[in-house]
Scaffold this motif. Structure first.
Motif, mmCIF file in Angstrom:
data_model
loop_
_atom_site.group_PDB
_atom_site.id
_atom_site.type_symbol
_atom_site.label_atom_id
_atom_site.label_comp_id
_atom_site.label_asym_id
_atom_site.label_seq_id
_atom_site.Cartn_x
_atom_site.Cartn_y
_atom_site.Cartn_z
ATOM 1 N N ILE A 16 42.415 15.550 58.798
ATOM 2 C CA ILE A 16 41.280 14.787 59.344
ATOM 3 C C ILE A 16 41.775 13.519 60.035
ATOM 4 O O ILE A 16 41.319 13.180 61.130
ATOM 5 C CB ILE A 16 40.263 14.460 58.223
ATOM 6 C CG1 ILE A 16 39.576 15.752 57.759
ATOM 7 C CG2 ILE A 16 39.235 13.449 58.696
ATOM 8 C CD1 ILE A 16 38.747 15.610 56.514
ATOM 9 N N LYS A 17 42.750 12.829 59.427
ATOM 10 C CA LYS A 17 43.304 11.617 60.030
ATOM 11 C C LYS A 17 43.948 11.940 61.380
ATOM 12 O O LYS A 17 43.709 11.243 62.378
ATOM 13 C CB LYS A 17 44.331 10.990 59.095
ATOM 14 C CG LYS A 17 44.972 9.735 59.637
ATOM 15 C CD LYS A 17 46.036 9.230 58.685
ATOM 16 C CE LYS A 17 46.837 8.127 59.341
ATOM 17 N NZ LYS A 17 48.004 7.752 58.580
ATOM 18 N N ASP A 18 44.768 12.997 61.437
ATOM 19 C CA ASP A 18 45.399 13.395 62.699
ATOM 20 C C ASP A 18 44.362 13.775 63.742
ATOM 21 O O ASP A 18 44.500 13.447 64.920
ATOM 22 C CB ASP A 18 46.360 14.568 62.484
ATOM 23 C CG ASP A 18 47.641 14.156 61.792
ATOM 24 O OD1 ASP A 18 47.911 12.942 61.723
ATOM 25 O OD2 ASP A 18 48.372 15.048 61.323
ATOM 26 N N PHE A 19 43.310 14.474 63.316
ATOM 27 C CA PHE A 19 42.257 14.898 64.239
ATOM 28 C C PHE A 19 41.561 13.674 64.840
ATOM 29 O O PHE A 19 41.345 13.592 66.046
ATOM 30 C CB PHE A 19 41.251 15.794 63.510
ATOM 31 C CG PHE A 19 40.296 16.497 64.423
ATOM 32 C CD1 PHE A 19 40.642 17.692 65.004
ATOM 33 C CD2 PHE A 19 39.047 15.951 64.711
ATOM 34 C CE1 PHE A 19 39.763 18.344 65.863
ATOM 35 C CE2 PHE A 19 38.171 16.582 65.562
ATOM 36 C CZ PHE A 19 38.524 17.797 66.140
ATOM 37 N N ILE A 20 41.237 12.708 63.986
ATOM 38 C CA ILE A 20 40.556 11.489 64.458
ATOM 39 C C ILE A 20 41.461 10.690 65.392
ATOM 40 O O ILE A 20 41.025 10.227 66.454
ATOM 41 C CB ILE A 20 40.090 10.634 63.255
ATOM 42 C CG1 ILE A 20 38.936 11.337 62.535
ATOM 43 C CG2 ILE A 20 39.669 9.237 63.704
ATOM 44 C CD1 ILE A 20 38.547 10.721 61.204
ATOM 45 N N ASN A 24 44.683 22.312 66.640
ATOM 46 C CA ASN A 24 43.816 21.194 66.244
ATOM 47 C C ASN A 24 43.928 20.042 67.238
ATOM 48 O O ASN A 24 42.927 19.406 67.578
ATOM 49 C CB ASN A 24 44.195 20.677 64.849
ATOM 50 C CG ASN A 24 43.925 21.684 63.761
ATOM 51 O OD1 ASN A 24 43.197 22.635 63.948
ATOM 52 N ND2 ASN A 24 44.548 21.476 62.622
ATOM 53 N N ASP A 25 45.153 19.769 67.686
ATOM 54 C CA ASP A 25 45.354 18.681 68.641
ATOM 55 C C ASP A 25 44.672 18.979 69.970
ATOM 56 O O ASP A 25 44.093 18.088 70.591
ATOM 57 C CB ASP A 25 46.845 18.428 68.866
ATOM 58 C CG ASP A 25 47.540 17.893 67.625
ATOM 59 O OD1 ASP A 25 46.837 17.551 66.654
ATOM 60 O OD2 ASP A 25 48.774 17.819 67.629
ATOM 61 N N LEU A 26 44.745 20.237 70.425
ATOM 62 C CA LEU A 26 44.075 20.607 71.684
ATOM 63 C C LEU A 26 42.572 20.376 71.584
ATOM 64 O O LEU A 26 41.948 19.837 72.502
ATOM 65 C CB LEU A 26 44.355 22.071 72.025
ATOM 66 C CG LEU A 26 45.774 22.414 72.446
ATOM 67 C CD1 LEU A 26 45.949 23.922 72.539
ATOM 68 C CD2 LEU A 26 46.106 21.772 73.770
ATOM 69 N N ILE A 27 42.000 20.772 70.454
ATOM 70 C CA ILE A 27 40.555 20.595 70.245
ATOM 71 C C ILE A 27 40.207 19.107 70.168
ATOM 72 O O ILE A 27 39.267 18.635 70.811
ATOM 73 C CB ILE A 27 40.101 21.329 68.964
ATOM 74 C CG1 ILE A 27 40.263 22.843 69.141
ATOM 75 C CG2 ILE A 27 38.661 20.986 68.611
ATOM 76 C CD1 ILE A 27 40.147 23.630 67.840
ATOM 77 N N ALA A 28 40.988 18.356 69.385
ATOM 78 C CA ALA A 28 40.720 16.925 69.209
ATOM 79 C C ALA A 28 40.857 16.165 70.524
ATOM 80 O O ALA A 28 40.022 15.310 70.846
ATOM 81 C CB ALA A 28 41.659 16.343 68.164
ATOM 82 N N ASN A 29 41.884 16.479 71.304
ATOM 83 C CA ASN A 29 42.098 15.778 72.564
ATOM 84 C C ASN A 29 40.969 16.050 73.553
ATOM 85 O O ASN A 29 40.500 15.137 74.236
ATOM 86 C CB ASN A 29 43.444 16.177 73.174
ATOM 87 C CG ASN A 29 44.616 15.751 72.309
ATOM 88 O OD1 ASN A 29 44.483 14.906 71.439
ATOM 89 N ND2 ASN A 29 45.749 16.354 72.535
ATOM 90 N N THR A 30 40.525 17.294 73.624
ATOM 91 C CA THR A 30 39.421 17.632 74.526
ATOM 92 C C THR A 30 38.126 17.001 74.044
ATOM 93 O O THR A 30 37.330 16.502 74.846
ATOM 94 C CB THR A 30 39.286 19.168 74.655
ATOM 95 O OG1 THR A 30 40.570 19.720 74.986
ATOM 96 C CG2 THR A 30 38.300 19.545 75.735
ATOM 97 N N LEU A 31 37.922 16.974 72.740
ATOM 98 C CA LEU A 31 36.750 16.306 72.181
ATOM 99 C C LEU A 31 36.778 14.813 72.498
ATOM 100 O O LEU A 31 35.749 14.212 72.816
ATOM 101 C CB LEU A 31 36.683 16.516 70.665
ATOM 102 C CG LEU A 31 35.545 15.814 69.933
ATOM 103 C CD1 LEU A 31 34.193 16.378 70.382
ATOM 104 C CD2 LEU A 31 35.692 15.954 68.432
ATOM 105 N N GLY A 32 37.974 14.216 72.461
ATOM 106 C CA GLY A 32 38.122 12.801 72.814
ATOM 107 C C GLY A 32 37.664 12.540 74.238
ATOM 108 O O GLY A 32 37.003 11.537 74.512
#
Length: 193
Positions: free
Chosen positions: A76-80, A131-139
């Motif tokens: 969760i921390k990495d995702f945020i 997870n990083d791809l999803i988080a970055n696009t969500l950002g």
């Protein structure tokens, strides 16, 4: 001294915007590849993995959120953190291109993130993670949302001042961090040769 014309103000605004965007991208690249002096672990991993087969040398995670049950806090921390890191793209891209498209911006952000992930896969600084791809696009999408909510309140003058502050704050930090990173890297390489 002559007053600034409208065209000259626009040029100054664009220059500040591009310089600040460049500083953000360089800071993002530095943060991903050189944080915490990871180059020493890259060299150690390379030497350690020489005996493994080709696929055994790479670390990757293709299933989104599969580690959530094992290590929920770190995932969760990495995702945020990844979401926050790419949030400025959603603000910069519409400012840099007046004909900005939501789909093209998301595609650009996804591809930019994919380049980072593939580079991490091959350099073994971190690992390839869906997870990083999803988080970055969500950002990016959160950045667009922030931009759309505040654009009526933002003037060109305020944006120009914010970009000037970013440039003034980030550039000395980058110069210091790059010199520190490369001095440590040269010392480490000298010790290992």
């Amino acid at each position: 001294m002559q007053p600034l014309t409208h065209n000259r103000k626009d040029r100054i605004f664009k220059v500040l915007l591009y310089l600040s965007f460049f500083a953000f991208v360089v800071l993002l690249i530095w943060g991903i590849y050189f944080k915490a002096n990871q180059y020493s672990s890259v060299i150690k991993n390379y030497k350690r993995n020489l005996h493994r087969d080709l696929w055994g040398r790479f670390t990757y995670n293709l299933i989104p959120f599969d580690k959530l049950a094992k290590t929920p806090k770190s995932v969760i921390k990495d995702f945020i953190l990844n979401t926050i890191a790419f949030l400025p793209f959603g603000i910069y891209l519409p400012l840099l291109n007046k004909k900005h498209s939501l789909f093209k911006g998301a595609l650009f952000c996804f591809c930019f993130s994919l380049c980072f992930e593939v580079a991490q896969l091959f350099t073994r600084v971190g690992s390839f993670s869906s997870n990083d791809l999803i988080a970055n696009t969500l950002g990016y999408f959160l950045g667009i949302l922030t931009f759309n909510l505040t654009k009526s309140k933002l003037s060109k003058r305020l944006i120009a001042v914010a970009n000037a502050i970013i440039i003034i704050a980030v550039l000395p930090f980058l110069v210091y961090e790059f010199s520190d990173t490369f001095s440590h890297l040269s010392v480490y390489l000298y010790k290992t040769l």
